[in-house]
Design a protein around this motif. Structure first.
Motif, PDB file in Angstrom:
ATOM      1  N   GLN A  35      -5.471   1.484   6.731  1.00  0.00           N
ATOM      2  CA  GLN A  35      -5.148   1.327   5.309  1.00  0.00           C
ATOM      3  C   GLN A  35      -4.869  -0.140   4.967  1.00  0.00           C
ATOM      4  O   GLN A  35      -5.289  -0.629   3.915  1.00  0.00           O
ATOM      5  CB  GLN A  35      -3.951   2.201   4.931  1.00  0.00           C
ATOM      6  CG  GLN A  35      -4.261   3.668   4.906  1.00  0.00           C
ATOM      7  CD  GLN A  35      -5.352   4.009   3.902  1.00  0.00           C
ATOM      8  OE1 GLN A  35      -5.381   3.512   2.791  1.00  0.00           O
ATOM      9  NE2 GLN A  35      -6.271   4.860   4.310  1.00  0.00           N
ATOM     10  N   PHE A  36      -4.180  -0.830   5.860  1.00  0.00           N
ATOM     11  CA  PHE A  36      -3.862  -2.238   5.639  1.00  0.00           C
ATOM     12  C   PHE A  36      -5.135  -3.080   5.583  1.00  0.00           C
ATOM     13  O   PHE A  36      -5.323  -3.899   4.669  1.00  0.00           O
ATOM     14  CB  PHE A  36      -2.926  -2.726   6.750  1.00  0.00           C
ATOM     15  CG  PHE A  36      -2.482  -4.147   6.595  1.00  0.00           C
ATOM     16  CD1 PHE A  36      -1.596  -4.513   5.595  1.00  0.00           C
ATOM     17  CD2 PHE A  36      -2.937  -5.119   7.461  1.00  0.00           C
ATOM     18  CE1 PHE A  36      -1.177  -5.829   5.456  1.00  0.00           C
ATOM     19  CE2 PHE A  36      -2.525  -6.437   7.331  1.00  0.00           C
ATOM     20  CZ  PHE A  36      -1.645  -6.793   6.330  1.00  0.00           C
ATOM     21  N   ALA A  41       6.628   7.335  15.987  1.00  0.00           N
ATOM     22  CA  ALA A  41       5.276   7.268  15.441  1.00  0.00           C
ATOM     23  C   ALA A  41       4.254   7.396  16.562  1.00  0.00           C
ATOM     24  O   ALA A  41       4.437   6.859  17.653  1.00  0.00           O
ATOM     25  CB  ALA A  41       5.071   5.942  14.714  1.00  0.00           C
ATOM     26  N   GLU A  53      -0.879   7.608  13.996  1.00  0.00           N
ATOM     27  CA  GLU A  53      -0.202   7.187  12.761  1.00  0.00           C
ATOM     28  C   GLU A  53      -0.239   5.670  12.603  1.00  0.00           C
ATOM     29  O   GLU A  53      -0.454   5.160  11.505  1.00  0.00           O
ATOM     30  CB  GLU A  53       1.247   7.672  12.758  1.00  0.00           C
ATOM     31  CG  GLU A  53       1.384   9.165  12.581  1.00  0.00           C
ATOM     32  CD  GLU A  53       2.796   9.647  12.786  1.00  0.00           C
ATOM     33  OE1 GLU A  53       3.259  10.422  11.939  1.00  0.00           O
ATOM     34  OE2 GLU A  53       3.442   9.244  13.786  1.00  0.00           O
ATOM     35  N   ILE A  54      -0.043   4.968  13.702  1.00  0.00           N
ATOM     36  CA  ILE A  54      -0.083   3.507  13.666  1.00  0.00           C
ATOM     37  C   ILE A  54      -1.486   3.036  13.317  1.00  0.00           C
ATOM     38  O   ILE A  54      -1.677   2.150  12.488  1.00  0.00           O
ATOM     39  CB  ILE A  54       0.404   2.912  15.001  1.00  0.00           C
ATOM     40  CG1 ILE A  54       1.898   3.214  15.190  1.00  0.00           C
ATOM     41  CG2 ILE A  54       0.131   1.406  15.064  1.00  0.00           C
ATOM     42  CD1 ILE A  54       2.430   2.886  16.564  1.00  0.00           C
ATOM     43  N   SER A  86       0.117   4.238   0.458  1.00  0.00           N
ATOM     44  CA  SER A  86      -0.220   5.236   1.469  1.00  0.00           C
ATOM     45  C   SER A  86       0.248   4.838   2.871  1.00  0.00           C
ATOM     46  O   SER A  86       0.173   5.639   3.787  1.00  0.00           O
ATOM     47  CB  SER A  86      -1.721   5.505   1.476  1.00  0.00           C
ATOM     48  OG  SER A  86      -2.417   4.309   1.751  1.00  0.00           O
ATOM     49  N   ILE A  87       0.727   3.618   3.027  1.00  0.00           N
ATOM     50  CA  ILE A  87       1.260   3.195   4.324  1.00  0.00           C
ATOM     51  C   ILE A  87       2.740   3.549   4.349  1.00  0.00           C
ATOM     52  O   ILE A  87       3.516   3.089   3.526  1.00  0.00           O
ATOM     53  CB  ILE A  87       1.067   1.686   4.575  1.00  0.00           C
ATOM     54  CG1 ILE A  87      -0.425   1.347   4.624  1.00  0.00           C
ATOM     55  CG2 ILE A  87       1.734   1.280   5.890  1.00  0.00           C
ATOM     56  CD1 ILE A  87      -0.706  -0.133   4.787  1.00  0.00           C
ATOM     57  N   LYS A  88       3.120   4.389   5.284  1.00  0.00           N
ATOM     58  CA  LYS A  88       4.494   4.866   5.384  1.00  0.00           C
ATOM     59  C   LYS A  88       5.248   4.094   6.464  1.00  0.00           C
ATOM     60  O   LYS A  88       4.657   3.584   7.415  1.00  0.00           O
ATOM     61  CB  LYS A  88       4.519   6.357   5.752  1.00  0.00           C
ATOM     62  CG  LYS A  88       3.695   7.234   4.828  1.00  0.00           C
ATOM     63  CD  LYS A  88       4.224   7.200   3.422  1.00  0.00           C
ATOM     64  CE  LYS A  88       3.411   8.110   2.529  1.00  0.00           C
ATOM     65  NZ  LYS A  88       3.292   7.660   1.184  1.00  0.00           N
ATOM     66  N   THR A  89       6.557   4.056   6.319  1.00  0.00           N
ATOM     67  CA  THR A  89       7.406   3.458   7.341  1.00  0.00           C
ATOM     68  C   THR A  89       7.247   4.251   8.632  1.00  0.00           C
ATOM     69  O   THR A  89       7.296   5.484   8.620  1.00  0.00           O
ATOM     70  CB  THR A  89       8.879   3.473   6.895  1.00  0.00           C
ATOM     71  OG1 THR A  89       8.989   2.729   5.681  1.00  0.00           O
ATOM     72  CG2 THR A  89       9.781   2.872   7.959  1.00  0.00           C
ATOM     73  N   LEU A  90       7.057   3.551   9.738  1.00  0.00           N
ATOM     74  CA  LEU A  90       6.843   4.214  11.026  1.00  0.00           C
ATOM     75  C   LEU A  90       7.959   3.938  12.023  1.00  0.00           C
ATOM     76  O   LEU A  90       8.007   4.556  13.078  1.00  0.00           O
ATOM     77  CB  LEU A  90       5.503   3.763  11.627  1.00  0.00           C
ATOM     78  CG  LEU A  90       4.261   4.089  10.803  1.00  0.00           C
ATOM     79  CD1 LEU A  90       3.023   3.520  11.474  1.00  0.00           C
ATOM     80  CD2 LEU A  90       4.128   5.583  10.598  1.00  0.00           C
ATOM     81  N   CYS A 123       0.855  -1.191   0.000  1.00  0.00           N
ATOM     82  CA  CYS A 123       0.000   0.000   0.000  1.00  0.00           C
ATOM     83  C   CYS A 123       0.889   1.238   0.000  1.00  0.00           C
ATOM     84  O   CYS A 123       1.658   1.462   0.922  1.00  0.00           O
ATOM     85  CB  CYS A 123      -0.882   0.012   1.239  1.00  0.00           C
ATOM     86  SG  CYS A 123      -2.010  -1.369   1.322  1.00  0.00           S
ATOM     87  N   ALA A 156      -2.228   3.572   9.605  1.00  0.00           N
ATOM     88  CA  ALA A 156      -1.583   2.546   8.791  1.00  0.00           C
ATOM     89  C   ALA A 156      -2.355   1.232   8.881  1.00  0.00           C
ATOM     90  O   ALA A 156      -2.552   0.538   7.876  1.00  0.00           O
ATOM     91  CB  ALA A 156      -0.134   2.342   9.225  1.00  0.00           C
TER      92      ALA A 156
END
Length: 93
Positions: A26-27, A15, A19-20, A4-8, A2, A23
Motif C-alpha cells: 500500500q505504501f 503482525a 500484514e507487513i 488502509s495502512i494500519k498500525t502493526l 494511507c 502495508a
C-alpha cells in the motif's frame, strides 16, 4: 497517510509477514501513484515492496515499549464503533 495502512506495532498476536507486506505494498502504491505497475516498472515496484517490507519488519522487531500489547479483537471492535459513529451506520458483528 494511507488510511488502509494500519498500525502493526505492539499487538497480540504480533503482525504477520503477510500484514507487513500488505502495508508495504500500500505504501509503494501510494508513493508511485500506481496500484499495478507497468511491465517496464514491475521489477522496480516489486523490489521497492520487498525493501519496504524488510525495513518495516526490522523496525517493528527493534522497537521497545513498556505498554501492554493491544488486543487485535478489541481494537477491531473499537474501529468498527468509530466507523459507525463517523458514518452513521450500525456496526456489523
Amino acid at each position: 497517510m494511507c488510511r488502509s495502512i494500519k498500525t502493526l506495532y505492539n499487538f497480540e498476536p504480533p503482525a504477520t509477514e503477510q500484514e507487513i507486506r500488505a502495508a508495504a505494498l500500500q505504501f509503494v502504491r501510494k508513493l508511485s501513484g500506481f496500484s499495478v505497475p507497468s511491465k517496464a516498472n514491475e521489477e522496480a515496484f516489486g523490489r521497492a515492496v520487498d525493501e519496504v517490507a524488510a525495513t518495516a519488519a526490522r523496525l517493528i522487531e527493534s522497537m521497545v515499549t513498556t505498554a501492554e500489547p493491544k488486543d487485535r479483537a478489541i481494537e477491531a471492535e473499537r474501529a468498527k464503533a468509530r466507523s459507525a459513529a463517523r458514518f452513521g451506520t450500525a456496526p456489523h458483528g
